[in-house]
Scaffold this motif. Structure first.
Motif, mmCIF file in Angstrom:
data_model
loop_
_atom_site.group_PDB
_atom_site.id
_atom_site.type_symbol
_atom_site.label_atom_id
_atom_site.label_comp_id
_atom_site.label_asym_id
_atom_site.label_seq_id
_atom_site.Cartn_x
_atom_site.Cartn_y
_atom_site.Cartn_z
ATOM 1 N N ALA A 208 0.825 -1.209 0.000
ATOM 2 C CA ALA A 208 0.000 0.000 0.000
ATOM 3 C C ALA A 208 0.858 1.258 0.000
ATOM 4 O O ALA A 208 1.956 1.280 0.565
ATOM 5 N N GLU A 209 0.312 2.271 -0.650
ATOM 6 C CA GLU A 209 0.875 3.614 -0.524
ATOM 7 C C GLU A 209 -0.070 4.407 0.370
ATOM 8 O O GLU A 209 -1.283 4.426 0.132
ATOM 9 N N LEU A 210 0.468 5.054 1.387
ATOM 10 C CA LEU A 210 -0.343 5.848 2.292
ATOM 11 C C LEU A 210 -0.440 7.290 1.802
ATOM 12 O O LEU A 210 0.332 7.721 0.935
ATOM 13 N N GLU A 211 -1.385 8.007 2.356
ATOM 14 C CA GLU A 211 -1.603 9.394 1.934
ATOM 15 C C GLU A 211 -0.389 10.276 2.197
ATOM 16 O O GLU A 211 -0.196 11.287 1.519
ATOM 17 N N ASP A 212 0.444 9.899 3.164
ATOM 18 C CA ASP A 212 1.629 10.711 3.467
ATOM 19 C C ASP A 212 2.832 10.350 2.599
ATOM 20 O O ASP A 212 3.943 10.864 2.802
ATOM 21 N N GLY A 213 2.611 9.435 1.616
ATOM 22 C CA GLY A 213 3.669 9.082 0.680
ATOM 23 C C GLY A 213 4.506 7.885 1.078
ATOM 24 O O GLY A 213 5.368 7.446 0.304
ATOM 25 N N THR A 214 4.290 7.325 2.251
ATOM 26 C CA THR A 214 5.051 6.149 2.678
ATOM 27 C C THR A 214 4.451 4.873 2.078
ATOM 28 O O THR A 214 3.289 4.836 1.702
ATOM 29 N N PHE A 215 5.293 3.831 2.014
ATOM 30 C CA PHE A 215 4.866 2.546 1.469
ATOM 31 C C PHE A 215 4.894 1.483 2.563
ATOM 32 O O PHE A 215 5.799 1.477 3.408
ATOM 33 N N VAL A 216 3.920 0.606 2.532
ATOM 34 C CA VAL A 216 3.819 -0.477 3.507
ATOM 35 C C VAL A 216 3.601 -1.779 2.750
ATOM 36 O O VAL A 216 2.752 -1.843 1.853
ATOM 37 N N VAL A 217 4.357 -2.814 3.074
ATOM 38 C CA VAL A 217 4.182 -4.123 2.451
ATOM 39 C C VAL A 217 3.900 -5.151 3.547
ATOM 40 O O VAL A 217 4.667 -5.272 4.496
ATOM 41 N N GLY A 218 2.785 -5.869 3.417
ATOM 42 C CA GLY A 218 2.411 -6.883 4.399
ATOM 43 C C GLY A 218 1.069 -6.578 5.018
ATOM 44 O O GLY A 218 0.870 -5.504 5.605
ATOM 45 N N GLN A 219 0.159 -7.513 4.895
ATOM 46 C CA GLN A 219 -1.194 -7.341 5.427
ATOM 47 C C GLN A 219 -1.177 -7.037 6.921
ATOM 48 O O GLN A 219 -1.958 -6.216 7.421
ATOM 49 N N HIS A 220 -0.286 -7.693 7.658
ATOM 50 C CA HIS A 220 -0.252 -7.539 9.111
ATOM 51 C C HIS A 220 0.114 -6.123 9.556
ATOM 52 O O HIS A 220 -0.161 -5.739 10.694
#
Length: 395
Positions: A208-220
């Protein structure tokens, strides 16, 4: 010959519900795109009315015991699949309660390694009381799965491991990494009253890309359950091959999944974590097209209360996001009416971010069905019995 008929329905419809209750074997095929545990109680209630519900489950879980198995065997997540199978299992004396107890059992989290291996050895040799109570030949089938897992487990960490997940994994590996055969066997063993399938049989992850521009990988990391809640709203969601790389990958659904979707009499985007449970199922290519080709009604039953994944999302925002992912296969040709017709809410007792903006929802050509869904016992959440009755009445 197929014809289209429009008719009025009553929600809830007591006569229709009684018909379904008397002949659940002939009950309707309501299809859910879901995952996790939010729909667990509703699924159990549904078995009283239909044995034909269809549950398309996200296989992208990357936390808990599912993560341990995924890391060891490089496979799809089976924990949520097992959870839904158990929710649909016949737990009466007419079913197989002994097998149900075994599949629901977890090895101790605080036991030593020698103790864990000794208990697993007991199960494999059918000396463990949970296995010993299972009648033959089912006991032999389960024993074979234990033996196969013992042959492939290497240094697998048994601490807190779900026995149901272990058996599913053994069946998956022994069937050349095909999930359907082991789901068929598992369903027969515990008398599952419905159909449960993963969206895809792939070892991939949510990114996912968050509104603040950071990226997150992993459902948990998105759900707020095993890690701190995300600090910003989710802007976009996709699939990635590895937890350490957010590069998007393409995953296509099989013809079997298209056929399953086309067999539904009602398609529901249900309660649950909005992105990691509902939207996650819509990410593989072909899902939106298959939904658009199905001629049954499609309905969204949003959460009431708080969802950590919905920071800054109103109910109307959720609908727009849902439409985006449902139409992404062919946005020019897939119409809104092809993928979403109704939103089911309880505006009196439910809590919806931003309220229920009927005017904006109606502009999209989507109708709001407003009825009692939250009971005094369930508040502020949807009541499984009331929700089941509303959905069944629409079939």
């Amino acid at each position: 010959m197929r014809i289209k008929i429009e008719r009025e329905v009553r929600v809830p419809d007591p006569i229709k519900l009684e018909r379904y209750r008397r002949t659940p074997d002939l009950g309707p095929k309501i299809l859910f795109f879901s995952g996790g545990t939010a729909l667990k109680k509703t699924s159990s209630v549904l078995t009283q009315y239909t044995h034909n519900s269809i549950h398309v489950i996200t296989p992208f879980d990357s936390g808990g015991s599912s993560a341990v198995i995924r890391n060891q065997f490089k496979m799809l997540a089976v924990g949520d699949i097992r959870n839904r199978l158990m929710a649909l299992a016949d737990q009466s004396v007419l079913g197989n309660p002994a097998i149900y107890k075994l599949f629901a059992y977890r090895l101790p989290k605080d036991a030593g390694e020698d103790e864990l291996h000794a208990e697993f050895e007991e199960m494999m040799e059918c000396k463990h009381p949970l296995v010993r109570d299972i009648p033959s030949p089912m006991r032999k089938i389960i024993r074979n799965h234990f033996i196969h897992f013992a042959n492939i487990m290497d240094d697998f960490n048994l601490r807190g491991a779900s026995i149901g997940n272990i058996i599913l994994t053994a069946g998956y590996i022994s069937n050349r990494r095909h999930i359907d055969p082991v789901l068929y066997i598992f369903s027969k063993l515990v008398e599952v009253r419905g159909i449960v399938r993963p969206t895809v049989n792939k070892d991939v992850h949510l990114a996912a890309e968050l509104e603040d521009g950071t990226f997150v990988v992993g459902q948990h990391l998105l759900t707020g359950k095993e890690a701190s809640p995300i600090g910003s709203g989710i802007k976009k969601l996709w699939l990635a091959e590895h937890l350490d790389d957010s590069t998007p990958c393409t995953v296509q659904i099989r013809k079997k999944m298209k056929k399953l979707i086309n067999s539904a009499e009602l398609i529901c985007y249900p309660l649950g974590s909005f992105y990691s449970s509902v939207v996650a199922n819509l990410l593989p290519e072909g899902i939106g097209m298959a939904v658009s080709e199905s001629k049954c009604p499609k309905i969204f039953t949003p959460n009431t209360g708080t969802d950590p994944e919905l920071k800054g999302h109103s109910l109307t925002d959720q609908i727009h996001k849902l439409l985006y992912y449902l139409r992404k296969d062919d946005p020019e040709n897939i119409k809104i009416s092809d993928v979403l017709n109704f939103v089911l809410v309880d505006s009196v007792n439910g809590i919806y971010p931003g309220g229920v903006d009927r005017k904006e929802i109606n502009k999209l050509g989507i109708r709001v069905i407003d009825c009692e869904l939250v009971s005094q016992e369930s508040t502020p959440y949807l009541d499984p019995e009331l929700l089941s009755q509303a959905l069944l009445s629409l079939t």
